[in-house]
Design a protein around this motif. Structure first.
Motif, PDB file in Angstrom:
ATOM      1  N   SER A 261     -17.101  98.110  22.361  1.00  0.00           N
ATOM      2  CA  SER A 261     -15.821  97.357  23.559  1.00  0.00           C
ATOM      3  C   SER A 261     -16.275  95.639  23.394  1.00  0.00           C
ATOM      4  CB  SER A 261     -15.418  98.163  24.896  1.00  0.00           C
ATOM      5  OG  SER A 261     -14.070  97.442  24.879  1.00  0.00           O
ATOM      6  N   LEU A 262     -18.079  96.246  22.857  1.00  0.00           N
ATOM      7  CA  LEU A 262     -18.455  94.906  23.566  1.00  0.00           C
ATOM      8  C   LEU A 262     -18.048  93.282  22.428  1.00  0.00           C
ATOM      9  CD1 LEU A 262     -21.557  96.518  25.199  1.00  0.00           C
ATOM     10  CD2 LEU A 262     -20.281  95.457  25.927  1.00  0.00           C
ATOM     11  N   ILE A 263     -18.744  92.251  23.190  1.00  0.00           N
ATOM     12  CA  ILE A 263     -18.666  90.725  21.920  1.00  0.00           C
ATOM     13  C   ILE A 263     -20.038  90.554  22.328  1.00  0.00           C
ATOM     14  CG2 ILE A 263     -16.023  90.273  21.323  1.00  0.00           C
ATOM     15  CD1 ILE A 263     -16.725  88.240  24.266  1.00  0.00           C
ATOM     16  N   TYR A 264     -20.891  89.311  21.784  1.00  0.00           N
ATOM     17  CA  TYR A 264     -21.713  89.154  21.241  1.00  0.00           C
ATOM     18  C   TYR A 264     -21.908  87.396  20.743  1.00  0.00           C
ATOM     19  CZ  TYR A 264     -26.714  87.896  20.042  1.00  0.00           C
ATOM     20  OH  TYR A 264     -28.258  87.154  19.461  1.00  0.00           O
ATOM     21  N   TYR A 265     -22.978  87.274  22.716  1.00  0.00           N
ATOM     22  CA  TYR A 265     -22.659  85.445  22.552  1.00  0.00           C
ATOM     23  C   TYR A 265     -24.208  85.192  23.053  1.00  0.00           C
ATOM     24  CZ  TYR A 265     -22.103  80.851  24.436  1.00  0.00           C
ATOM     25  OH  TYR A 265     -22.188  79.551  24.927  1.00  0.00           O
ATOM     26  N   LYS A 266     -24.860  84.511  22.340  1.00  0.00           N
ATOM     27  CA  LYS A 266     -26.385  83.673  22.644  1.00  0.00           C
ATOM     28  C   LYS A 266     -27.097  84.978  23.707  1.00  0.00           C
ATOM     29  CE  LYS A 266     -24.388  79.244  22.713  1.00  0.00           C
ATOM     30  NZ  LYS A 266     -24.806  78.238  23.278  1.00  0.00           N
ATOM     31  N   GLY A 267     -27.320  86.019  22.274  1.00  0.00           N
ATOM     32  CA  GLY A 267     -28.272  87.114  23.125  1.00  0.00           C
ATOM     33  C   GLY A 267     -27.718  87.784  23.438  1.00  0.00           C
ATOM     34  N   ASN A 268     -26.728  87.645  24.761  1.00  0.00           N
ATOM     35  CA  ASN A 268     -26.119  88.602  25.663  1.00  0.00           C
ATOM     36  C   ASN A 268     -25.184  90.086  24.508  1.00  0.00           C
ATOM     37  OD1 ASN A 268     -27.794  88.211  26.960  1.00  0.00           O
ATOM     38  ND2 ASN A 268     -26.880  86.428  28.050  1.00  0.00           N
ATOM     39  N   LYS A 269     -24.103  90.855  25.643  1.00  0.00           N
ATOM     40  CA  LYS A 269     -22.747  91.377  25.117  1.00  0.00           C
ATOM     41  C   LYS A 269     -22.121  91.330  26.312  1.00  0.00           C
ATOM     42  CE  LYS A 269     -25.315  94.078  22.196  1.00  0.00           C
ATOM     43  NZ  LYS A 269     -25.672  95.131  20.501  1.00  0.00           N
ATOM     44  N   TYR A 270     -21.126  91.054  26.437  1.00  0.00           N
ATOM     45  CA  TYR A 270     -20.232  90.985  27.163  1.00  0.00           C
ATOM     46  C   TYR A 270     -19.007  91.987  26.797  1.00  0.00           C
ATOM     47  CZ  TYR A 270     -22.484  87.113  29.098  1.00  0.00           C
ATOM     48  OH  TYR A 270     -23.284  85.926  28.779  1.00  0.00           O
ATOM     49  N   SER A 271     -18.655  92.626  27.775  1.00  0.00           N
ATOM     50  CA  SER A 271     -17.036  93.756  27.154  1.00  0.00           C
ATOM     51  C   SER A 271     -15.920  93.077  27.780  1.00  0.00           C
ATOM     52  CB  SER A 271     -17.387  94.855  28.540  1.00  0.00           C
ATOM     53  OG  SER A 271     -16.797  94.226  29.691  1.00  0.00           O
ATOM     54  N   VAL A 272     -15.032  93.269  26.660  1.00  0.00           N
ATOM     55  CA  VAL A 272     -13.423  92.801  26.918  1.00  0.00           C
ATOM     56  C   VAL A 272     -12.162  94.637  26.694  1.00  0.00           C
ATOM     57  CG1 VAL A 272     -13.631  90.673  25.783  1.00  0.00           C
ATOM     58  CG2 VAL A 272     -12.718  92.907  24.703  1.00  0.00           C
ATOM     59  N   PRO A 273     -10.714  94.649  27.041  1.00  0.00           N
ATOM     60  CA  PRO A 273     -10.448  95.982  26.741  1.00  0.00           C
ATOM     61  C   PRO A 273     -10.918  96.507  25.786  1.00  0.00           C
ATOM     62  CG  PRO A 273      -9.512  93.991  28.536  1.00  0.00           C
ATOM     63  CD  PRO A 273     -10.189  93.725  27.827  1.00  0.00           C
ATOM     64  N   PRO A 274     -10.477  98.287  26.166  1.00  0.00           N
ATOM     65  CA  PRO A 274     -10.790  99.186  24.766  1.00  0.00           C
ATOM     66  C   PRO A 274      -9.706  98.364  23.185  1.00  0.00           C
ATOM     67  CG  PRO A 274     -11.424  99.857  26.163  1.00  0.00           C
ATOM     68  CD  PRO A 274     -10.811  99.072  26.794  1.00  0.00           C
ATOM     69  N   GLU A 275      -8.605  98.061  23.934  1.00  0.00           N
ATOM     70  CA  GLU A 275      -7.706  97.769  23.204  1.00  0.00           C
ATOM     71  C   GLU A 275      -7.794  96.691  21.870  1.00  0.00           C
ATOM     72  OE1 GLU A 275      -4.599  95.834  25.674  1.00  0.00           O
ATOM     73  OE2 GLU A 275      -6.175  96.971  27.089  1.00  0.00           O
ATOM     74  N   TYR A 276      -8.634  95.907  22.256  1.00  0.00           N
ATOM     75  CA  TYR A 276      -9.121  94.732  21.164  1.00  0.00           C
ATOM     76  C   TYR A 276     -10.310  95.042  21.195  1.00  0.00           C
ATOM     77  CZ  TYR A 276      -6.369  92.300  24.435  1.00  0.00           C
ATOM     78  OH  TYR A 276      -4.888  91.825  25.097  1.00  0.00           O
ATOM     79  N   ILE A 277     -10.787  96.078  20.308  1.00  0.00           N
ATOM     80  CA  ILE A 277     -12.018  96.652  19.170  1.00  0.00           C
ATOM     81  C   ILE A 277     -11.976  96.255  18.114  1.00  0.00           C
ATOM     82  CG2 ILE A 277     -13.048  98.715  18.704  1.00  0.00           C
ATOM     83  CD1 ILE A 277     -13.181  99.541  21.103  1.00  0.00           C
ATOM     84  N   GLY A 278     -12.175  96.008  17.034  1.00  0.00           N
ATOM     85  CA  GLY A 278     -11.853  95.271  16.278  1.00  0.00           C
ATOM     86  C   GLY A 278     -11.607  94.102  14.939  1.00  0.00           C
ATOM     87  N   LYS A 279     -10.847  93.295  16.585  1.00  0.00           N
ATOM     88  CA  LYS A 279     -10.635  91.894  16.710  1.00  0.00           C
ATOM     89  C   LYS A 279     -10.935  90.730  16.737  1.00  0.00           C
ATOM     90  CE  LYS A 279      -5.832  93.959  18.512  1.00  0.00           C
ATOM     91  NZ  LYS A 279      -4.715  93.957  17.358  1.00  0.00           N
ATOM     92  N   THR A 280     -10.922  89.787  16.396  1.00  0.00           N
ATOM     93  CA  THR A 280     -12.268  88.328  16.829  1.00  0.00           C
ATOM     94  C   THR A 280     -11.174  87.445  18.222  1.00  0.00           C
ATOM     95  OG1 THR A 280     -12.516  88.279  14.709  1.00  0.00           O
ATOM     96  CG2 THR A 280     -12.732  86.187  15.574  1.00  0.00           C
ATOM     97  N   MET A 281     -12.586  87.520  19.622  1.00  0.00           N
ATOM     98  CA  MET A 281     -12.088  87.281  20.240  1.00  0.00           C
ATOM     99  C   MET A 281     -12.278  85.509  20.548  1.00  0.00           C
ATOM    100  SD  MET A 281     -11.054  89.595  21.958  1.00  0.00           S
ATOM    101  CE  MET A 281     -10.052  89.603  23.099  1.00  0.00           C
ATOM    102  N   LYS A 282     -12.573  84.250  20.945  1.00  0.00           N
ATOM    103  CA  LYS A 282     -12.730  82.701  21.330  1.00  0.00           C
ATOM    104  C   LYS A 282     -13.274  83.144  23.293  1.00  0.00           C
ATOM    105  CE  LYS A 282      -8.293  80.857  18.273  1.00  0.00           C
ATOM    106  NZ  LYS A 282      -7.619  79.690  18.572  1.00  0.00           N
TER     107      LYS A 282
END
Length: 345
Positions: A261-282
């Protein structure tokens, strides 16, 4: 090399991998395997690969600064050391005279990706060639009843940057043979399956491969592309003014949500709700804050810090609730794990 036979067989079993890719990976692992020529003879002597019939085709040469070729190495599936699945695409831009390459990793291959990768390639090489050869990628060509037609956005981009668009002839793939030969080098990344940590490390691997391709002797020219590039770059045209370049850039970052449930941005990881696993976030940033969107909906906001892993408690609890049903046990375990993450990181 018999000491490494098992490792060689293991790497050669990867679908789509080349002998050169295996050799480069073993060198990266610090193994003393000698020259590529001897390694190749050893692999053939052991019967570890099937012989392929060579196909002849015409060779096309261009003068310095005249042509570049573009293609994608698409839908490469790899797994990290922790088992996370990554499906990536690698943009491949190659100058025709020098064979100098520019590779860029992308999660998607939209028209916006093509524009941004081309701009990055122009900046990296210091200019724009007279023409760029594309295949029938949908981001460049519309297929109509009357045949192929370059779409209007791509035409406008080419006009603004000062190059002509050329299309490969249907069923004549050899017309873009230079860029397709570079795609074989991109396949070296297959040897790193289950041997990388995250997207950042994948990017670093791609850059190392790119550097090797540009500095090793090219079979067609018998000199490294970097050497001929010193001459070719003098014939490239300058990029248009900054306002035109900026009008084609989207400063929104895209990131795929991983199984944790994490996204990667510039060396760090941030969580989003698990319902978005597999989806692409902006991801958009403003001052010291990071805004995460799904399509146009704002999902969460973070203050940017140096923490490597940033979980919102509710996101983590929802994720773990799939595995632990007892609410008391769930809350205790989540509280303890989040504290450990904070202390560790």
């Amino acid at each position: 090399m018999d000491n490494y036979l098992k490792r060689i067989e293991e790497l050669l079993s990867i679908k789509g991998i080349t002998m050169r890719a295996v050799y480069e990976k073993l060198k990266d692992e610090g193994l003393n395997i000698g020259t590529y020529s001897n390694f190749r003879k050893y692999v053939k002597r052991k019967g570890l690969i099937e012989k392929k019939k060579a196909k002849g085709h015409p060779r096309f040469e261009t003068l310095p600064g005249v042509q570049a070729q573009v293609d994608w190495k698409e839908n490469i599936k790899l797994y990290s050391r922790s088992g996370e699945e990554f499906e990536i695409n690698v943009f491949n831009y190659k100058l025709g005279y020098s064979r100098y390459c520019y590779f860029e990793l992308r999660e998607t291959k939209t028209q916006q990706d093509v524009f941004e990768c081309l701009i990055n390639a122009f900046k990296k090489t210091g200019g724009v060639p007279q023409e760029i050869l594309f295949d029938n990628m949908r981001t460049v060509v519309d297929i109509t009843e009357k045949g192929r037609r370059i779409n209007y956005k791509m035409k406008a981009f080419a006009k603004d940057f000062g190059f002509k668009i050329k299309l490969c002839k249907p069923r004549h793939s050899y017309t873009k043979g230079k860029v397709e030969s570079a795609n074989k080098f991109i396949s070296w990344i297959l040897a790193y399956d289950k041997d990388f940590e995250d997207e950042k490390e994948l990017n670093e691997i791609i850059q190392r491969i790119n550097k090797k391709v540009n500095t090793r002797i090219n079979q067609s020219t018998n000199v490294p592309p970097l050497l001929l590039f010193q001459k070719e770059k003098e014939y490239l045209s300058p990029l248009p003014n900054k306002n035109i370049v900026e009008s084609y850039l989207d400063h929104t970052h895209k990131a795929k949500v991983q199984k944790d449930s994490l996204i990667y941005y510039k060396g760090n990881k941030y969580s989003v709700p698990p319902e978005y696993i597999g989806k692409t976030m902006k991801i958009k940033t403003n001052e010291n804050y990071l805004y995460v969107y799904y399509n146009t909906e704002l999902i969460t906001v973070y203050k940017i810090t140096d923490k490597k892993i940033n979980y919102i408690s509710d996101h983590y609890t929802t994720l773990m609730s799939k595995h632990i049903k007892d609410s008391k046990e769930l809350n205790e375990m989540c509280s303890n794990n989040l504290k450990k993450l904070d202390n560790f990181l």
